[in-house]
Enzyme design. Sequence first.
Site, PDB file in Angstrom:
ATOM      1  N   GLY A  75      13.715   6.472   4.163  1.00 47.88           N
ATOM      2  CA  GLY A  75      12.410   6.138   4.200  1.00 47.88           C
ATOM      3  C   GLY A  75      11.477   6.909   5.162  1.00 47.88           C
ATOM      4  CB  SER A  92      10.868   3.187   7.004  1.00 47.46           C
ATOM      5  OG  SER A  92       9.755   3.413   7.570  1.00 47.46           O
ATOM      6  N   GLY A 137       7.895   5.644   5.868  1.00 52.62           N
ATOM      7  CA  GLY A 137       6.841   4.905   5.900  1.00 52.62           C
ATOM      8  C   GLY A 137       6.170   5.017   7.236  1.00 52.62           C
ATOM      9  CD  GLU A 138       8.751   1.646  10.784  1.00 56.33           C
ATOM     10  OE1 GLU A 138       8.720   1.035  11.475  1.00 56.33           O
ATOM     11  OE2 GLU A 138       9.915   1.904  10.025  1.00 56.33           O
ATOM     12  N   GLY A 144       0.963  -1.204  -0.007  1.00 62.16           N
ATOM     13  CA  GLY A 144      -0.039   0.097  -0.113  1.00 62.16           C
ATOM     14  C   GLY A 144       0.864   1.379  -0.203  1.00 62.16           C
ATOM     15  CD  GLN A 145       4.991  -0.165   0.358  1.00 65.13           C
ATOM     16  OE1 GLN A 145       3.951  -0.887   0.000  1.00 65.13           O
ATOM     17  NE2 GLN A 145       5.999  -1.229   0.832  1.00 65.13           N
ATOM     18  N   GLY A 146       3.479   1.972  -1.914  1.00 66.00           N
ATOM     19  CA  GLY A 146       3.661   2.481  -3.058  1.00 66.00           C
ATOM     20  C   GLY A 146       5.037   2.071  -3.455  1.00 66.00           C
ATOM     21  CB  THR A 149      12.313   4.527  -0.232  1.00 74.45           C
ATOM     22  OG1 THR A 149      11.043   4.289  -0.186  1.00 74.45           O
ATOM     23  CG2 THR A 149      12.590   5.511  -1.042  1.00 74.45           C
TER      24      THR A 149
END
Lengths: 155, 784
Positions: B738, B532, B740-741, B490-492, B535
Site C-alpha cells: 500500500g 493502506s 495511500g498514507e 477516492g483512492q481508486g 491493495t
Amino acid sequence: MSLHRITLKVNGSTEIVDVPGNWTLLQMLREKLALTGTKNGCASGECGACTVIMNGDAVNSCMVLAAECEGAEIITVEGLSKEGQLDALQKFMIETGGIQCGFCTPGVLLSAKALLMRNPNPSEYDIREALAGNLCRCTGYNRIITAVQKAAAVH
Amino acid sequence: MVVARKEKTAGPVGQSVLRNDVLEKATGAAVYTDDIQFGPGLLFARVKRSPVPHGILKKVDVSKALALPGVKCVVTGKDYPDLMGLYLKDRATFAVDRVRFIGEPVAAVAAVTEEIAEAALDLIELEIEELPAVFDPELGAQKGAPLLHPDLENYVHPNFIFPEPGTNISNHFKIRRGDVEAAWPKCAAIVETKVRVPHIQHVPIETHVAVALADDKGKVTLWSSTQSPFAQRAMLAKTFHVPESDMRVIATYVGGGFGCKAGVTMEAIPIALALKVKGHPVKFRLTREEEFYTNFVRQGLILNLKVGCDKDGNLLAMENTMYWDGGAYTEYGVNVTRAGGYSSTGPFDIPNVKTDSICVYTNHPSGGPYRGFGMSELHTGLLQVMDMLAEKIGMDKVEFLKKNVIQGGDTVATGMTMHETGIKECVDKVAAAIDWGKKEAPTAPNKLRGKGIAVMWKAPAMPPNAGSSAIVKMNSDGTLDVSIGGQEIGQGTFTAMAQIAAQTLGMPYDAVRVSGPIDTKYSPYEWQTVASRLTWSMGNAVRLAAQDARQKILNLVAEAWKEDPKDLDIQDGVVISYKSEESIPVKDFVVYGLPKENDQGWIGGPIVGTGSFMPTYVTGLDPETGQGPRAVVHYTTGAQAVDIEIDKETGRLEVLRAAAAFDVGKAINPDLVAGQIEGGFVQGMSSAMFEGAMLENGVWRNPSFVDYRIATTMDVPPKIDAMFVETAQDDGPYGARGVGEHPMVPTIAALANAIKDATGVRITNPPFSAEKIYLALVDAGIVK
Ligand code: FES
Ligand code: FES
C-alpha cells in the site's frame, strides 16, 4: 415559513418550484429538484463544493437564497453533458485523473465552465485563480489544472 | 499440432487504466450518503453538546425540548450507557455522568425539520459541575493530574494495549533494545530536542452523514459515509444489543475520509434516536463546524528525542519519549500510539533503542486515525533530528540517510527481520529530481532558497488478524461482478480490484463490474478501509477469488473437451487450448454450463469464485521490551525532497519543486499511485504550512475554512515529481504494497529541513506559517 413560488430555468428546462423563504439555491436544487450532483461541504460559502452557474457566473449556491432565483438561468453538473456527450471539462477531468473522491468535482467543473465561458484562453494563473475557492482535499490540484488547460485548448 | 505456449498478453495489472468510478463522479450521478432520498417520513437529528471541557454531569432536563411541536424524540446518556471502542472501550454514545470535552454529545433530538431540532437544543437544560481540566499531555501523564477516567481499570481492551489505571495514561508502549546508556559515551554527536506537533483535522469535503432506520422488530439499517461498514456493524450491534446480522450498514461513495470516517464517530447517534421512533429514518449530518471539533482529530504530539551517531555518521542510539494528546476518549487513538511506538526508529537501523510511546487522556477532542496513523507526527521530529545530526558531524544529508536507512535483513527495533526494500533507490531518485547538492540562485533578491530531504516508513497498523474476502461472479454477457467490502474513498481501490480480478482471470479490464454500494448484508467481509491495506489485503482476497473462478472455468472446459486443465488458458475472455487449439468464449458457458455429447445432459453451472485472506504471521510483543518475532506485516518505505524559497519580507514559504518516491512493491495502476503521491504531498504540505487547531482551554478557536486554512490551487508547486520503485512484496498480490498514507508522512520534516537550509534557522514546530517564519528571521537578525 411561507412558501414562495418561483419560476426559473435549470439546465435548459423551465421549473416552477415552491420553496420556503429561508431556503438556499443549494437546498432547492438538492431537495426540490433532486439534483444531488451539487454538493454541500460547508453551507457557508467557504469550500466551493456547491458551485453552480447562475446567469453566466459561478456562484456558491449555499449563499444564494432560492427566492432570489426568479427568472434565473442555472447550470448544474447534471446539465454539463449534452445528449450523452460529455463536456470537454468532464472528459479531461476523467482522463487526467483530476477526480478522486469526487466530492469537490461538480463544483470544480462549474467554476471551470464559468471561467471558459468568459475567457476561452485562460492562462495557468487564470485557472488557478478561478478555482482558488474550490477546496479539494484529495488530488493536490495539479491534475485539475491540467484538465482545464486541455479543455480550454479544444474549446 | 501443439501450439507454443505464448507469453500471456500483458493484462491490466501495471497499466494506468481509467478509473471505473469517475464517469459517475464527473456527471453528478455518483451517490453519496446525503444524496439518498428517504421521503417525507425522514426526521432530522441535532445534538446538544457539552459547553465545558471537564465536569460532572448532574442533570439533563429534556422535558421542554420534548414539548416543542415537531420534536419526535430526545435521547440522553441514560438511555444508552454502554461503552464502545475499537481498541479500548472507553466511550458511550452520549456523556453519561461526566463530560470530557467541549462538543461532547450530551443529548440528541429528532424532529421533522433540522430547524426545529436545532431550536429544541436550546430548550435542553444542563447542570454541570466543572472540574479542573488537562490540556497538556506531558503534564496530564504525571501522578496527581486531574483524573479523566477513574474507571480505566474496568475498560475492555485487547492484550496489546497497556493502560495504567489511576493515571491518565491509556496506553504505554515500550521498546528496550540494546543499552542506550552504554551507547551515549561512544557517540561523536548527539542531538537532543523537543518537538511539538499540533492537532490537525482531516477536512474531507464531505462531512460525516449517517441515516438510521429501525423496524418494528428493532432491526437496524444504517446508511453511512464510512470507511468501515463492517467495523461499524460489529461495534454498533454490541452497543445497541442487536445481533450483528440485524445491524445492516450500507455505505455509498465516500467524499474523502483520510481516517476520520474509520471506526465509529457519530453514527451511533442517529441509531439511538431511530430505535425510539421506529419506522422513521433519522438523518444526522455534521455541520462543518462540528466536523472540526467533534470528529476524530489527529492528536497532538510532544516528542522528546535524543539520537546519537559515531564520527562516521553511523547511528548508535535513540531515546524517544512521545506524549500523545489522546483527547477525551482514546478508543482508537491508543493504537495510533502503539504504531508510533513500534515504528519509533523510523526507517533506520539503530542498535540501541529506548522508546516510550504514551497515550494521555486530555480534555481535548478525541484523537483517532489520520492518514499516516502517527507516522507524520513521529517523522516530523525524527527526520529533523537526522538532519541536525548530519550537520553536526559535517556529513552530506543524503549520504547520512543512505548510510543509516534500514535494509533487507537488518533487525528492526522490535526484533523483526526487515524484508527487502528500495528506500535507497527512493532517496537517489528524489535527490536527483531536485538536483541535490547544487546551490540554486533565488528567483528574486528578497528571497532565500534551500533544499530539504526526508525519508519515511509505515506499516499497516491493525489487529494481527484483520481479514479480507471477495466474491467473483461470472455473467453470461461476458462481464463479471467483483464483490468486496472495502470502500472507495477516492483512492481508486475499485479500479485496482478490477485490474487484479481481470488479470488473474484473463478477462478484459472493461468486463469487470465492482459491486457497490458496500452493504454488510450482501458484501463479503472486510475489516476496514484503513492502514493502506486494501491493495495488499483485499487485493489478495480478490486474486484468490479470481483464481478460484478461473480454476472452475478451466476444469469445466477440460472436462468437456477431455483435456488437461493445464493445457488450457483464458485470454481476453476466451478459453483456449494450447494442445487442441480449440477456443470458446467464457460468456458462452459460465452461467448455463456446457452440453454433454449427444444430448446426454449438461455439465457445469453458474461460476462463482471466493477468496479470503488474513495475515496469520503477526505476533505479539513483550510488554516491557517491545520485542517479538514479527510486529507487523511489512513496511512501505520512501523519500521526499523539496526545493523551496522564503520571501524575507513576508516570511512566505513557496515550494518550487517537490519530488517523492515510494517502494510500492508493484504499482497495480501507476497513474493512481502518482495520484496518491501528489495528493498526499499537498495534504502534508498543507499541514506543514497552514494547519493547526487553535485550542484554548478546550475551545477550538478556528473551526471553519476561513480560520483553518487548507492548501488551495494557489499554494501548490506547479509540478510534483511522483516516482516509485518496485521491490516485490512476497505476500502481496502481484507483489503490491500500500501507499495511500505514506506520501504525507515525510513532508513536514522535508520542509523544515529545507527552511533551515534556506535561512540557517531551524523552526522545529509546525505549522511553518509566514508569520512564524518571518518572526524567526527577525529573531535571528536575518531581517531587521
Ligand atoms: S457548500 Fe457552499 S461553499 Fe461550501
Ligand atoms: S477529489 Fe476529493 S475533494 Fe477533490
